[in-house]
Design a protein around this motif. Sequence first.
Motif, PDB file in Angstrom:
ATOM      1  N   SER A   1     -12.247 -30.299 -59.597  1.00  0.00           N
ATOM      2  CA  SER A   1     -13.490 -30.098 -58.835  1.00  0.00           C
ATOM      3  C   SER A   1     -13.688 -31.193 -57.785  1.00  0.00           C
ATOM      4  O   SER A   1     -14.074 -30.899 -56.644  1.00  0.00           O
ATOM      5  CB  SER A   1     -14.693 -30.043 -59.779  1.00  0.00           C
ATOM      6  OG  SER A   1     -14.781 -31.222 -60.548  1.00  0.00           O
TER       7      SER A   1
ATOM      8  N   ASP B   1      -8.244 -23.044 -64.691  1.00  0.00           N
ATOM      9  CA  ASP B   1      -8.417 -24.470 -64.952  1.00  0.00           C
ATOM     10  C   ASP B   1      -9.265 -25.082 -63.825  1.00  0.00           C
ATOM     11  O   ASP B   1      -8.930 -24.958 -62.653  1.00  0.00           O
ATOM     12  CB  ASP B   1      -7.037 -25.137 -65.009  1.00  0.00           C
ATOM     13  CG  ASP B   1      -7.082 -26.603 -65.413  1.00  0.00           C
ATOM     14  OD1 ASP B   1      -6.532 -26.937 -66.465  1.00  0.00           O
ATOM     15  OD2 ASP B   1      -7.660 -27.405 -64.642  1.00  0.00           O
ATOM     16  N   HIS B   2     -10.382 -25.709 -64.206  1.00  0.00           N
ATOM     17  CA  HIS B   2     -11.320 -26.241 -63.215  1.00  0.00           C
ATOM     18  C   HIS B   2     -11.361 -27.777 -63.194  1.00  0.00           C
ATOM     19  O   HIS B   2     -12.373 -28.366 -62.827  1.00  0.00           O
ATOM     20  CB  HIS B   2     -12.723 -25.683 -63.473  1.00  0.00           C
ATOM     21  CG  HIS B   2     -12.926 -24.289 -62.950  1.00  0.00           C
ATOM     22  ND1 HIS B   2     -14.165 -23.702 -62.821  1.00  0.00           N
ATOM     23  CD2 HIS B   2     -12.028 -23.351 -62.507  1.00  0.00           C
ATOM     24  CE1 HIS B   2     -14.037 -22.479 -62.351  1.00  0.00           C
ATOM     25  NE2 HIS B   2     -12.745 -22.246 -62.148  1.00  0.00           N
TER      26      HIS B   2
ATOM     27  N   TYR C   1     -19.320 -19.264 -65.130  1.00  0.00           N
ATOM     28  CA  TYR C   1     -18.180 -20.124 -64.786  1.00  0.00           C
ATOM     29  C   TYR C   1     -18.155 -20.404 -63.285  1.00  0.00           C
ATOM     30  O   TYR C   1     -17.113 -20.540 -62.668  1.00  0.00           O
ATOM     31  CB  TYR C   1     -16.879 -19.441 -65.234  1.00  0.00           C
ATOM     32  CG  TYR C   1     -15.730 -20.401 -65.497  1.00  0.00           C
ATOM     33  CD1 TYR C   1     -15.897 -21.528 -66.301  1.00  0.00           C
ATOM     34  CD2 TYR C   1     -14.476 -20.170 -64.962  1.00  0.00           C
ATOM     35  CE1 TYR C   1     -14.844 -22.389 -66.544  1.00  0.00           C
ATOM     36  CE2 TYR C   1     -13.410 -21.028 -65.204  1.00  0.00           C
ATOM     37  CZ  TYR C   1     -13.614 -22.146 -65.998  1.00  0.00           C
ATOM     38  OH  TYR C   1     -12.563 -23.001 -66.245  1.00  0.00           O
TER      39      TYR C   1
ATOM     40  N   SER D   1     -11.264 -23.041 -52.855  1.00  0.00           N
ATOM     41  CA  SER D   1     -11.660 -22.985 -54.261  1.00  0.00           C
ATOM     42  C   SER D   1     -10.854 -23.980 -55.082  1.00  0.00           C
ATOM     43  O   SER D   1      -9.674 -24.222 -54.818  1.00  0.00           O
ATOM     44  CB  SER D   1     -11.437 -21.575 -54.809  1.00  0.00           C
ATOM     45  OG  SER D   1     -11.547 -21.550 -56.209  1.00  0.00           O
ATOM     46  N   LEU D   2     -11.489 -24.529 -56.109  1.00  0.00           N
ATOM     47  CA  LEU D   2     -10.770 -25.410 -57.026  1.00  0.00           C
ATOM     48  C   LEU D   2      -9.742 -24.646 -57.852  1.00  0.00           C
ATOM     49  O   LEU D   2      -8.927 -25.254 -58.564  1.00  0.00           O
ATOM     50  CB  LEU D   2     -11.742 -26.141 -57.948  1.00  0.00           C
ATOM     51  CG  LEU D   2     -12.389 -25.412 -59.127  1.00  0.00           C
ATOM     52  CD1 LEU D   2     -13.195 -26.412 -59.968  1.00  0.00           C
ATOM     53  CD2 LEU D   2     -13.240 -24.254 -58.755  1.00  0.00           C
ATOM     54  N   GLU D   3      -9.734 -23.296 -57.749  1.00  0.00           N
ATOM     55  CA  GLU D   3      -8.725 -22.491 -58.438  1.00  0.00           C
ATOM     56  C   GLU D   3      -7.448 -22.353 -57.622  1.00  0.00           C
ATOM     57  O   GLU D   3      -6.451 -21.834 -58.115  1.00  0.00           O
ATOM     58  CB  GLU D   3      -9.296 -21.112 -58.770  1.00  0.00           C
ATOM     59  CG  GLU D   3     -10.424 -21.165 -59.800  1.00  0.00           C
ATOM     60  CD  GLU D   3     -11.036 -19.804 -60.087  1.00  0.00           C
ATOM     61  OE1 GLU D   3     -10.529 -18.790 -59.545  1.00  0.00           O
ATOM     62  OE2 GLU D   3     -12.015 -19.749 -60.841  1.00  0.00           O
TER      63      GLU D   3
ATOM     64  N   LYS E   1      -5.354 -28.695 -57.207  1.00  0.00           N
ATOM     65  CA  LYS E   1      -4.644 -28.985 -58.458  1.00  0.00           C
ATOM     66  C   LYS E   1      -3.482 -29.942 -58.216  1.00  0.00           C
ATOM     67  O   LYS E   1      -3.233 -30.858 -59.011  1.00  0.00           O
ATOM     68  CB  LYS E   1      -4.153 -27.677 -59.091  1.00  0.00           C
ATOM     69  CG  LYS E   1      -5.297 -26.794 -59.571  1.00  0.00           C
ATOM     70  CD  LYS E   1      -4.804 -25.429 -60.027  1.00  0.00           C
ATOM     71  CE  LYS E   1      -5.993 -24.571 -60.466  1.00  0.00           C
ATOM     72  NZ  LYS E   1      -5.599 -23.195 -60.809  1.00  0.00           N
TER      73      LYS E   1
ATOM     74  N   SER F   1     -15.261 -15.258 -61.049  1.00  0.00           N
ATOM     75  CA  SER F   1     -14.406 -16.021 -61.959  1.00  0.00           C
ATOM     76  C   SER F   1     -14.488 -15.530 -63.392  1.00  0.00           C
ATOM     77  O   SER F   1     -13.553 -15.710 -64.170  1.00  0.00           O
ATOM     78  CB  SER F   1     -14.770 -17.510 -61.900  1.00  0.00           C
ATOM     79  OG  SER F   1     -14.462 -18.043 -60.636  1.00  0.00           O
TER      80      SER F   1
ATOM     81  N   ARG G   1     -17.414 -17.683 -57.399  1.00  0.00           N
ATOM     82  CA  ARG G   1     -16.267 -17.699 -56.497  1.00  0.00           C
ATOM     83  C   ARG G   1     -16.642 -17.105 -55.141  1.00  0.00           C
ATOM     84  O   ARG G   1     -16.311 -17.636 -54.098  1.00  0.00           O
ATOM     85  CB  ARG G   1     -15.103 -16.924 -57.114  1.00  0.00           C
ATOM     86  CG  ARG G   1     -13.807 -17.025 -56.321  1.00  0.00           C
ATOM     87  CD  ARG G   1     -12.732 -16.094 -56.850  1.00  0.00           C
ATOM     88  NE  ARG G   1     -12.323 -16.422 -58.206  1.00  0.00           N
ATOM     89  CZ  ARG G   1     -11.507 -15.647 -58.930  1.00  0.00           C
ATOM     90  NH1 ARG G   1     -11.056 -14.508 -58.437  1.00  0.00           N
ATOM     91  NH2 ARG G   1     -11.179 -16.005 -60.156  1.00  0.00           N
TER      92      ARG G   1
ATOM     93  N   ASP H   1     -12.768 -27.620 -69.235  1.00  0.00           N
ATOM     94  CA  ASP H   1     -12.284 -27.210 -67.911  1.00  0.00           C
ATOM     95  C   ASP H   1     -10.771 -27.285 -67.755  1.00  0.00           C
ATOM     96  O   ASP H   1     -10.240 -27.003 -66.677  1.00  0.00           O
ATOM     97  CB  ASP H   1     -12.944 -28.027 -66.783  1.00  0.00           C
ATOM     98  CG  ASP H   1     -14.417 -27.698 -66.626  1.00  0.00           C
ATOM     99  OD1 ASP H   1     -14.809 -26.572 -66.973  1.00  0.00           O
ATOM    100  OD2 ASP H   1     -15.178 -28.568 -66.160  1.00  0.00           O
TER     101      ASP H   1
ATOM    102  N   PRO I   1     -18.836 -23.500 -57.412  1.00  0.00           N
ATOM    103  CA  PRO I   1     -18.375 -23.539 -58.809  1.00  0.00           C
ATOM    104  C   PRO I   1     -19.363 -24.203 -59.758  1.00  0.00           C
ATOM    105  O   PRO I   1     -19.163 -24.170 -60.970  1.00  0.00           O
ATOM    106  CB  PRO I   1     -17.065 -24.337 -58.720  1.00  0.00           C
ATOM    107  CG  PRO I   1     -17.231 -25.200 -57.512  1.00  0.00           C
ATOM    108  CD  PRO I   1     -18.033 -24.382 -56.544  1.00  0.00           C
TER     109      PRO I   1
END
Length: 560
Positions: free
Chosen positions: A116, A112-113, A403, A138-140, A145, A333, A406, A42, A412
């Motif tokens: 989460s 990059d996940h 993956y 979203s974690l995107e 991050k 995704s 989304r 991830d 996710p």
Amino acid sequence: MTACYIGVDVGTKSVRAAVVNRNGRVVAKATKDIRIWNPDEDFYVQSSENIWEAVIHAVKAVIEKSGVEKDYIHGIGFDATCSLVVLDADGKPVSVSHGSSHEECNIVMWMDHRASEEAIFINSTNHEALKCMGGQMSLEMQPPKLLWLKKNLPDTWNKAGHFFDLPDFLTWKATGDTSRSLCSLVCKWSYQADSLGTREWNQDFYKTIGLEDLLSNNATKIGKNIQSPGAPCGSGLCDSVAMAMGLNAGTPVGTSIVDAHAGVIGSVGCVPKATTEDKPFPLPDLTSRLVLICGTSNCHMIISRNPHFVPGVWGPYYSAILPGLYNAEGGQSAGGKLIDEIIESHPAYIEAMKDAEALSKQRGKPVHIHDYLNDWLNTYKTRDNLPFVSYLTKDFHLYPDFYGNRSPLADPTLKGMKCGLTFSVNLKDLATQYLASIQALAYGTRHIIDEMKKAGHSVEIIYMCGGLSKNSLYVETHANVLGLPVVLPLEEESVLVGSAVLGASASKDFSTIQDAMLSMCGEGTVTEPSKSEAEFHDKKYQVFRKMVEDQKQYRAIMNG
């Protein structure tokens, strides 16, 4: 020689640059690969220095290839993936990975996940800001991050002097100006912009999730000067960059945009060619055109005059693409990534590649693996006396969320599924699974559009661009599954045209970015849906929706 503009697209795997004239024709293009590191499950990281070197290389190469003199390059625009770049106060890279093995890697990639848990925490706050993200972040996106970096890499957090979205990093490197794009910040950072004139960081949201320190000193680390896409950035190209690229110092640079959004600018104004009766194609309003940007991942973009809140779909975002208009963004995704995985993991892949290479030598031109499989699918359809190619998957079904999902489920943790496997591992089985993967992506797009319509969007036509739009089976399948016409711009490089439009806007050769867009989008062709396949795809779509419900039920049983 007429005025030209340079568009630079930093994708997942490569940097591409094009010289585009004021009518939207790509005069020349060049590509330079970039590196991806995958240090852990991830975790996907890149190096800003590696990417910038590739940018310089691609731009210099495309200018030489085009033969256009630098005095006729009136502007340059950049788009990129929505990846997170970390620099210190002096603009030097700061590592985003544990340990010392990847110190040069200072970019947390869009895919990059790792964050989460942070995304789950942010969504648990139920903050009002999440309403403009389909109800969940979203974690995107960048806040999860950033929160991960703060919690897990305190040295990186303390060293960081700048956090850039990758498109904004590119304009900073080109001009030395630290301004940010409204597109990146509104869509990926939860920056506030609305029709009432609000332009500000959401202090309550950042405080609630524990990132209020980023707003100190007038939010210098994440952006205090925010500009609309295509607005002139700084004083144009700085001397050293201009010299390295082979351009004039001061060449106007347009404020950047996220790559998928560049695809919208480069395609949505495209006018389909006249029908066989020489009658204009009945084109719906700009707000009824959904743009599908299909590459490694897929993005589903639509513009509206009023805000529509769609569960699991990002937006509505105000003025993130065009001034005064909202946009919403669905997505998958894994798009091209899914198709690659299905093909390359199959036992018959090596045989298929050898055959495709032999055909390439025979024909004297490259035969892509997709074209090779498309030919075989037509052969099987004829040999087995089937009504249409799609019928090959009557007893085989695939769910595409390898993956995670989304949109529109915003989950996710969902996984991919295959139903109908046998012991067969031959070429026909590979071709069937390849076809099923394309269909699955089309059914996922249909699910997204269904939810958009429920929330008030009108979708009457599909505009398609990106790498997968060059695959005729992919285009036809989407037209048939969606029951809608699909427009393909004659100029295939819509994303590059979109980024060039940003440079054209900054040059002031056009009065507005809309004028530049309409001048440079050009013409397109239309693929109409096949009515004979409608019932078949309706049934397959029902199976598709049932598969995800079954997956949720399996999970409930195992976790019960």
